[in-house]
Write an enzyme that holds these catalytic residues in place. Sequence first.
Site, PDB file in Angstrom:
ATOM      1  N   HIS A  30      -0.339 -21.423   6.194  1.00  0.00           N
ATOM      2  CA  HIS A  30      -0.541 -20.666   4.953  1.00  0.00           C
ATOM      3  C   HIS A  30       0.787 -20.102   4.456  1.00  0.00           C
ATOM      4  O   HIS A  30       1.141 -20.231   3.279  1.00  0.00           O
ATOM      5  CB  HIS A  30      -1.550 -19.543   5.216  1.00  0.00           C
ATOM      6  CG  HIS A  30      -1.772 -18.622   4.066  1.00  0.00           C
ATOM      7  ND1 HIS A  30      -2.942 -18.621   3.326  1.00  0.00           N
ATOM      8  CD2 HIS A  30      -0.989 -17.645   3.516  1.00  0.00           C
ATOM      9  CE1 HIS A  30      -2.862 -17.701   2.382  1.00  0.00           C
ATOM     10  NE2 HIS A  30      -1.693 -17.091   2.487  1.00  0.00           N
ATOM     11  N   GLU A  31       1.532 -19.470   5.363  1.00  0.00           N
ATOM     12  CA  GLU A  31       2.810 -18.860   4.966  1.00  0.00           C
ATOM     13  C   GLU A  31       3.859 -19.910   4.623  1.00  0.00           C
ATOM     14  O   GLU A  31       4.612 -19.761   3.654  1.00  0.00           O
ATOM     15  CB  GLU A  31       3.321 -17.937   6.083  1.00  0.00           C
ATOM     16  CG  GLU A  31       2.466 -16.713   6.336  1.00  0.00           C
ATOM     17  CD  GLU A  31       2.361 -15.804   5.122  1.00  0.00           C
ATOM     18  OE1 GLU A  31       3.274 -15.809   4.276  1.00  0.00           O
ATOM     19  OE2 GLU A  31       1.344 -15.090   5.007  1.00  0.00           O
ATOM     20  N   HIS A  34       3.603 -21.186   1.075  1.00  0.00           N
ATOM     21  CA  HIS A  34       4.226 -20.328   0.053  1.00  0.00           C
ATOM     22  C   HIS A  34       5.723 -20.648  -0.078  1.00  0.00           C
ATOM     23  O   HIS A  34       6.243 -20.814  -1.180  1.00  0.00           O
ATOM     24  CB  HIS A  34       4.064 -18.849   0.427  1.00  0.00           C
ATOM     25  CG  HIS A  34       2.676 -18.318   0.303  1.00  0.00           C
ATOM     26  ND1 HIS A  34       1.890 -18.519  -0.806  1.00  0.00           N
ATOM     27  CD2 HIS A  34       1.929 -17.566   1.161  1.00  0.00           C
ATOM     28  CE1 HIS A  34       0.720 -17.919  -0.630  1.00  0.00           C
ATOM     29  NE2 HIS A  34       0.715 -17.351   0.551  1.00  0.00           N
TER      30      HIS A  34
END
Length: 237
Positions: A30-31, A34
């Site tokens: 998820h990170e 980004h």
Amino acid sequence: MLQTVFMQDLTLVQQVSAWLLPVLLAITVHEVAHGWVARMFGDHTAEMMGRLSLNPLRHVDPIGTIVVPGLMLLMPGGFVFGWAKPVPVDWRNLRRPKQDMVWVAAAGPAVNLVMGLGWALVARLALGLPADSGMALPLLLMGVAGILINTVLAVLNMLPLPPLDGGRVLTGLLPTRYAIPFSRIEPYGFWILIFLLMTGSLGWLMRPMMNFVLGLMVSASGLRVWDFQRLLDALMS
């Protein structure tokens, strides 16, 4: 194979093993998503700080990635969530900061949906293996855990509350005269989230979308809804 699972109590080691990989991947990828999308739009901050890596150790937050999810898993019927160290994004380096931040913010929940589907396919694969296969049960349990944690993270993060991803998406979509005052909620967003969690309102807000996304994931896994729920109960009891 399902009857074999339902007839036995899972050990704590089996439960932790089933959750460990799905939780680490759900939070860290998820990170990374980004940072990867930010790089596409001109910001190389995460790359320069070595955060565009799938090595979980670069992203693990001891409290958010380990302690909080672990404690919540030990609570009967507990709501599971966690977080990693946020990947740094410098909006000033983006080519069109306001518009590009929408894509940067949306990347995390989007990749969780993709991973949730991937774990659904893992569960489907496990169902096709012989019941006495040493890999069938671990893969099935990880598939179920992966479906849940990725669905929770995707739906939770898309709530329109800064600093959640949904709040940043909404900030980027709103006209500037509305976006600026809305973004001022961010310092209080975490406490608002905790309040919603403690009062039970968070589950109520998330339930409609959770049910919709979980329905799609469970259908892709080849499991029946009630069998999926029984497996979840075994993993979280």
